[in-house]
Write a protein that holds these residues in place. Structure first.
Motif, PDB file in Angstrom:
ATOM      1  N   LEU A 117       0.825  -1.197   0.000  1.00 44.23           N
ATOM      2  CA  LEU A 117       0.000   0.000   0.000  1.00 44.23           C
ATOM      3  C   LEU A 117       0.863   1.252   0.000  1.00 44.23           C
ATOM      4  O   LEU A 117       0.601   2.208  -0.754  1.00 44.23           O
TER       5      LEU A 117
ATOM      6  N   GLU B  67      -2.569  -3.687  -7.137  1.00 43.10           N
ATOM      7  CA  GLU B  67      -3.298  -4.848  -6.647  1.00 43.10           C
ATOM      8  C   GLU B  67      -2.463  -5.588  -5.616  1.00 43.10           C
ATOM      9  O   GLU B  67      -1.242  -5.452  -5.560  1.00 43.10           O
TER      10      GLU B  67
ATOM     11  N   VAL C 276      -6.505  -2.508  -5.602  1.00 49.86           N
ATOM     12  CA  VAL C 276      -6.380  -1.558  -4.493  1.00 49.86           C
ATOM     13  C   VAL C 276      -6.993  -0.240  -4.942  1.00 49.86           C
ATOM     14  O   VAL C 276      -6.609   0.316  -5.974  1.00 49.86           O
ATOM     15  N   SER C 277      -7.958   0.267  -4.170  1.00 50.73           N
ATOM     16  CA  SER C 277      -8.606   1.529  -4.521  1.00 50.73           C
ATOM     17  C   SER C 277      -7.832   2.702  -3.907  1.00 50.73           C
ATOM     18  O   SER C 277      -7.034   2.507  -2.982  1.00 50.73           O
TER      19      SER C 277
ATOM     20  N   THR D 202      -8.668   4.821  -1.815  1.00 44.02           N
ATOM     21  CA  THR D 202      -8.992   5.107  -0.416  1.00 44.02           C
ATOM     22  C   THR D 202      -8.792   3.907   0.502  1.00 44.02           C
ATOM     23  O   THR D 202      -9.049   4.003   1.701  1.00 44.02           O
ATOM     24  N   ASP D 203      -8.342   2.793  -0.040  1.00 42.22           N
ATOM     25  CA  ASP D 203      -8.177   1.599   0.785  1.00 42.22           C
ATOM     26  C   ASP D 203      -7.161   1.818   1.899  1.00 42.22           C
ATOM     27  O   ASP D 203      -6.118   2.447   1.693  1.00 42.22           O
ATOM     28  N   THR D 204      -7.460   1.258   3.065  1.00 45.95           N
ATOM     29  CA  THR D 204      -6.498   1.192   4.157  1.00 45.95           C
ATOM     30  C   THR D 204      -5.930  -0.225   4.219  1.00 45.95           C
ATOM     31  O   THR D 204      -6.457  -1.148   3.584  1.00 45.95           O
TER      32      THR D 204
ATOM     33  N   ASP E  70      -8.654  -2.498   5.330  1.00 50.23           N
ATOM     34  CA  ASP E  70      -9.541  -2.910   4.233  1.00 50.23           C
ATOM     35  C   ASP E  70      -8.923  -4.066   3.446  1.00 50.23           C
ATOM     36  O   ASP E  70      -9.595  -5.059   3.137  1.00 50.23           O
ATOM     37  N   LEU E  71      -7.646  -3.921   3.124  1.00 48.38           N
ATOM     38  CA  LEU E  71      -6.971  -4.936   2.314  1.00 48.38           C
ATOM     39  C   LEU E  71      -6.815  -6.242   3.086  1.00 48.38           C
ATOM     40  O   LEU E  71      -6.897  -7.327   2.500  1.00 48.38           O
TER      41      LEU E  71
ATOM     42  N   ARG F 102     -10.112  -8.130   2.850  1.00 47.69           N
ATOM     43  CA  ARG F 102     -10.391  -8.661   1.512  1.00 47.69           C
ATOM     44  C   ARG F 102      -9.419  -9.768   1.120  1.00 47.69           C
ATOM     45  O   ARG F 102      -9.807 -10.726   0.443  1.00 47.69           O
TER      46      ARG F 102
ATOM     47  N   ARG G 273      -0.383   7.628   1.797  1.00 47.23           N
ATOM     48  CA  ARG G 273      -0.522   6.168   1.758  1.00 47.23           C
ATOM     49  C   ARG G 273       0.053   5.530   3.018  1.00 47.23           C
ATOM     50  O   ARG G 273      -0.487   4.524   3.510  1.00 47.23           O
TER      51      ARG G 273
ATOM     52  N   ARG H 273      -2.648   5.679   5.568  1.00 46.88           N
ATOM     53  CA  ARG H 273      -3.679   4.663   5.303  1.00 46.88           C
ATOM     54  C   ARG H 273      -3.162   3.257   5.602  1.00 46.88           C
ATOM     55  O   ARG H 273      -3.903   2.379   6.023  1.00 46.88           O
TER      56      ARG H 273
END
Length: 315
Positions: free
Chosen positions: A123, A129, A154-155, A157-159, A162-163, A166, A221, A224
């Protein structure tokens, strides 16, 4: 197949659950003792407890290098070992013991991000991805042939949290899918391109200390990547530690000296960033939420009541 499972924390727990829900027979579980390391207290579902609930023998080890463990493995007579988040080296006389060797489940898209904390490092580095890889273990860490791999995007705003959620959901299909290929007799898998390999160390307090010489996009980043429940990225203000909980890249460009508390922009307080900030070509980092050294969490606009002064790497 008869399976011995090596694993730890939630990654190991999910892997064991996937095995328990499959047609395979889990005959022994090896896991680590509980740890006080900051990152090992997070996502700490107990592999030992899950195994015990299902009547599976459990061995607890820091390292798998003793004769007693080896004898237990021989007695278990596994067709394969499945490992996920095992934190120390597994020697060849163990990973080569089963007929099908050892399948390691790793939460990155190997050959990139071998080693530790791959989601956080990925990240920070703006990877498009992330994912989970099942590979056969060999003498080099996280370097064996890839049996199965799945990715997620990976969007912006992803933290890291979040990852995590998922990618941990990929453990079951990747693990059971890889075992199905092996059980069906497949032996030819994808060799890793070692020219693309990267290997990362464990995260520590030094890795979350903010360096205002970094560009604002990289710092955004980083923040995040250190989302709750991970330890927050931090800096120092007037000698006291200040954790940065949320931030955005500024709309405008700001010049001066990195770390300068400069300007209120919308709901954020802009800090000058970048080693070449003197040029005035850089966006700043707009802090929106902070936590003080006393544990108080508040909007940055309430914490910074006046502009001026600096955020620093050291007290």
């Amino acid at each position: 197949m008869r399976v011995v499972m090596f694993g730890y924390q939630t990654w190991g727990h999910r892997t064991l659950q996937a095995l328990l829900d499959s047609e395979h027979d889990v005959v022994l579980v090896v896991t680590h003792p509980r740890s006080e390391h900051a990152y090992e207290k997070i996502w700490s579902d107990s592999v030992a407890d899950l195994a015990t609930e299902h009547g599976i023998p459990v061995l607890i080890r820091n390292r798998p290098d003793d004769d007693e463990l080896l004898q237990h493995l021989k007695d278990a007579d596994p067709d394969i070992i499945v490992a996920n988040n095992w934190r120390t080296w597994i020697p060849p006389h163990i990973f080569n013991l089963p007929r099908h060797g050892t399948l390691n489940i790793h939460d990155s898209l190997l050959p990139k991000y071998a080693g530790f904390s791959p989601l956080i490092w990925a990240l920070i580095n703006n990877e498009p991805e992330v994912g989970v890889t099942a590979h056969l273990m060999d003498d080099e860490l996280d370097a064996g042939d890839i049996v199965l791999q799945q990715a997620i995007p990976v969007s912006p705003t992803d933290t890291a949290t979040d990852l995590f959620h998922r990618t941990v959901d990929l453990i079951t299909p990747v693990t059971t899918g890889a075992l199905a290929l092996i059980a069906a007799g497949h032996t030819q898998f994808t060799r890793q391109d070692r020219t693309q390999a990267t290997f990362f160390h464990k995260r520590s307090a030094e890795d979350i200390r903010i360096n205002w010489d970094w560009p604002a996009h990289d710092l955004e980043r980083l923040i995040r990547a250190q989302s709750h429940p991970y330890p927050a990225a931090y800096t120092f203000h007037k000698g006291n530690r200040l954790e940065i909980l949320a931030a955005t890249v500024s709309q405008n460009r700001y010049g001066g000296t990195p770390g300068r508390i400069f300007y209120r922009e919308n709901d954020g307080i802009v800090i000058v960033t970048g080693h070449d900030a003197r040029t005035g070509n850089n966006h700043g980092l707009a802090l929106t939420r902070v936590r003080t050294h006393t544990g108080q969490e508040l909007p940055a606009t309430e914490y910074f009541t006046t502009m001026g002064g600096y955020l620093t790497r050291r007290p």
